[in-house]
Design an enzyme around this catalytic site. Structure first.
Site, PDB file in Angstrom:
ATOM      1  N   ASP A   1      16.127  57.162  51.509  1.00 41.99           N
ATOM      2  CA  ASP A   1      17.234  57.577  50.654  1.00 41.99           C
ATOM      3  C   ASP A   1      17.183  56.947  49.270  1.00 41.99           C
ATOM      4  O   ASP A   1      17.519  57.590  48.265  1.00 41.99           O
ATOM      5  CB  ASP A   1      18.585  57.316  51.333  1.00 41.99           C
ATOM      6  N   THR A   2      16.735  55.704  49.172  1.00 45.52           N
ATOM      7  CA  THR A   2      16.661  55.073  47.843  1.00 45.52           C
ATOM      8  C   THR A   2      15.614  55.747  46.971  1.00 45.52           C
ATOM      9  O   THR A   2      15.821  55.918  45.758  1.00 45.52           O
ATOM     10  CB  THR A   2      16.353  53.576  47.973  1.00 45.52           C
TER      11      THR A   2
END
Length: 489
Positions: free
Chosen positions: A238-239
Site C-alpha cells: 500500500d505504501t
C-alpha cells in the site's frame, strides 16, 4: 478519449475499501463502492487475519461494481504478512498478523547465526521484529510442519491475486518488505535464508509492479455477476501505491509521509542505499513503481491514536477521531513527549496506560486527560518526523525542501501544522485516498492509458486538491525537539 474504469481494492491494517477510479483524459475521479473493517482476531492464542472474511469483502466489492465496464482490477495491502500454498494449490490456513507475539526475541536468535550487519547488507531493510524474516524464523524455530508441507509462500496481496486469477506470483514492492529480498541483486536473499534453515524453495518468481496477471477467474466473475476483466498487480504494497500518487513535480527536492496506521517517511530513489550510515539510522530500502527504491523509515503513526480510541471506547468514552483531535488541540502543547517506535507501543491494548508508564519511567508528568494523552501522541509524531528528516538529509547529503503528506492521516490538520513547525519545512497535504489513486494509476500505466508515472502524478495534481501548511517554528517547538532527542539518545 474513452473513459477507463479501474477498480482498486485497498486494504489497510484497520479497514479496507473498494474504490472505482474513472479516468477521462487527464481527469481522475473516485467513487467508493465498498468499505469494511479488516477482519482479524485470535484463534488458538494466535492473532490471525480472517482470509475468508477478507475474500468475501473483495467479492462484495466486485458485486458493487456491477454495471461498470472494468478495464482493470488491482489489490494492495499492508506489508510483511504471508500465507502458504500446498502442492495442490490449496491455501494452508490464515496468515498470522504481524502484531502477534510469536516473533518476540527472534531478532537476537537470527543474529546468533547471521550478524545484524550481515542481515542489513543482504537486504537493506529496517529492523523490526514484525518483518517476514522473523515470522519465518519463528516457524523454523517451532519446527512448524507448514514449512515442510508448503510449496509456495505468497504475501497477502499475492494471495488475493491468486484467488482472483489462479496465478501464484510475488509482486516486487510487497516482496521487498520481507527483509529477505536483496535489492542490489534484485533477487531473494537465498544464501542468508539457507544459513537460517529457512527453505528458499518456498519463494517464487518476482514480477514487476504493473504486471497484468490475467483475466478474473470465470467462477468468481459468475458468482459476483460481473464481466471478466484483467487483474493487474499494481504496487501491491500500500505504501508503494501511495507514493506513486504523491503530487510532486520533477526537479523538486521532496520527501513523503504516507500517513495511516503506520507513517512511512522517505524519498524515492533509483538505487538502494546500503551502508554504515543507513544501518546506523535503521532506514529501509523497499521497492516502488518502475523498479524504484523507497528509501524510508517506518514510524508507528496513527496506530497510537487508534489504540487510544479503542481503549477509551472500551472504558465507556466514545469519541470520533475528529473529536479526539479537537480535545488534543485544547490540551497543552509538548507537555509530554514519547518515543513512538518503542516496542511497548507496537502490541495492541492499553495504549494510554503504556504512555503513562513511559512518562513515569522518563520522569514526566502523566497525561491528566484523554485529550492530553492524544496530544502526546500527535506532538511526539511531529518530533519523530523532524528526527527522521534530519536522518534522511544526513544520509542523502542534501536538503529536502518540502514534505508531502498523503493518505488518511493527512486529515489531521493539527499534526500537519505541527509537522511543518517541527521540521521547519512547508507541508503539502493530500490527496487523502492516495493509495487507491496510486493503485489506479499503475493499472492505467499497465494498460497504456497513462504513459508514465510522471504523467500520472500530473493527473493527480490536476484532479485532486491539496492544502499547504507553512512552518511556524517557535522556541517552544525547538525545546520540545531537544527533549525528544534526550529521550531517544
Amino acid at each position: 478519449m474513452t473513459q477507463r474504469n479501474y477498480l482498486a481494492f485497498d486494504f489497510g491494517a484497520e479497514s479496507g475499501r473498494a474504490i472505482l477510479g474513472k479516468l477521462d483524459g487527464d481527469k481522475l475521479t473516485l467513487e467508493e463502492r465498498h468499505r469494511f473493517a479488516n477482519p482479524n482476531g485470535r484463534m488458538n492464542g494466535e492473532l490471525q487475519w480472517d482470509l475468508l472474511g477478507q475474500w468475501e469483502q473483495i467479492k462484495q466489492g466486485l458485486k458493487n461494481a456491477r454495471g461498470d465496464r472494468l478495464d482493470g482490477i488491482g489489490v494492495d495491502t499492508w506489508g510483511v504478512d504471508f500465507g502458504f500454498l500446498d502442492a495442490t494449490g490449496r491455501i494452508l490456513g490464515n496468515p498470522t498478523h504481524y502484531r502477534d507475539t510469536r516473533t518476540a526475541g527472534m531478532a537476537d536468535e537470527i543474529f546468533k547465526t547471521v550478524p545484524r550487519a550481515d542481515v542489513f547488507s543482504a537486504t537493506g531493510v529496517q529492523f523490526m521484529e514484525l518483518n517476514s524474516l522473523y515470522q519465518l524464523a519463528a516457524l523454523a524455530k517451532q519446527k512448524s510442519p507448514l514449512l515442510e508441507i508448503a510449496e509456495r509462500l505468497l504475501f497477502v496481496p499475492d494471495l488475493f491475486n491468486y484467488l482472483l486469477t489462479g496465478v501464484a506470483k510475488n509482486e516486487f514492492s510487497i516482496a521487498t518488505t520481507s527483509q529477505f529480498y536483496d535489492p542490489r541483486r534484485r533477487d531473494w536473499a537465498r544464501p542468508m535464508l539457507e544459513k537460517l534453515g529457512i527453505p528458499a524453495r518456498l519463494l517464487g518468481e518476482i514480477i514487476p509492479s504493473g504486471t497484468v496477471l490475467g483475466p478474473l477467474l470465470g467462477d468468481v466473475a459468475a458468482e459476483c455477476d460481473i464481466a471478466a476483466a484483467p487483474v493487474i498487480a499494481p504496487a501491491t504494497h500500500d505504501t508503494a501505491s501511495a507514493v506513486a500518487s504523491v503530487p510532486a513535480e520533477d526537479g523538486t527536492s521532496w520527501c513523503y509521509i504516507s500517513s495511516g496506521t503506520w507513517s512511512l517517511m522517505g524519498v524515492e530513489l533509483a538505487e538502494p542505499i546500503i551502508n554504515d550510515k543507513s544501518l546506523k539510522y535503521n532506514y529501509t530500502n523497499e521497492g516502488g513503481v518502475g523498479g524504484s527504491i523507497r528509501f524510508l523509515k517506518n514510524i508507528m503513526g496513527m496506530w497510537l491514536i487508534q489504540e487510544c480510541r479503542r481503549h477509551f471506547t472500551k472504558t465507556g468514552y466514545e469519541h470520533s477521531y475528529a473529536e479526539l483531535t479537537q480535545m488534543a488541540a485544547r490540551s497543552k502543547a509538548f507537555d509530554v513527549i514519547i518515543n513512538p517506535n518503542l516496542p511497548a507501543f507496537v502490541t495492541p491494548g492499553g495504549m494510554p496506560d503504556k504512555i503513562a508508564a513511559y512518562c513515569r519511567q522518563t520522569g514526566q508528568r502523566e497525561p491528566a486527560t484523554r485529550g492530553a494523552t492524544v496530544r502526546a501522541c500527535i506532538d511526539s509524531l511531529a518530533m519523530k518526523y523532524r528526527y527522521t528528516l534530519a536522518g534522511l538529509e544526513d544520509i542523502l547529503g542534501r536538503r529536502i525542501d518540502v514534505i508531502h503528506i498523503v493518505g488518511g492521516g493527512m486529515q489531521n490538520e493539527l499534526l500537519n501544522q505541527l509537522t511543518a513547525d517541527a521540521c521547519e519545512r512547508p507541508v503539502v497535504a493530500g490527496p487523502v485516498e492516495a493509495t487507491a489513486i496510486g493503485n489506479v494509476l499503475v493499472q492505467a500505466i499497465a494498460t497504456g492509458a497513462v504513459p508514465s508515472l510522471a504523467a500520472g502524478r500530473r493527473i493527480v495534481r490536476e484532479s485532486f486538491s491539496v492544502k499547504r501548511y507553512e512552518p511556524r517554528p517557535t522556541a517552544e517547538t525547538r525545546a520540545a525537539y531537544e527533549q525528544y532527542l534526550s529521550l531517544v539518545n
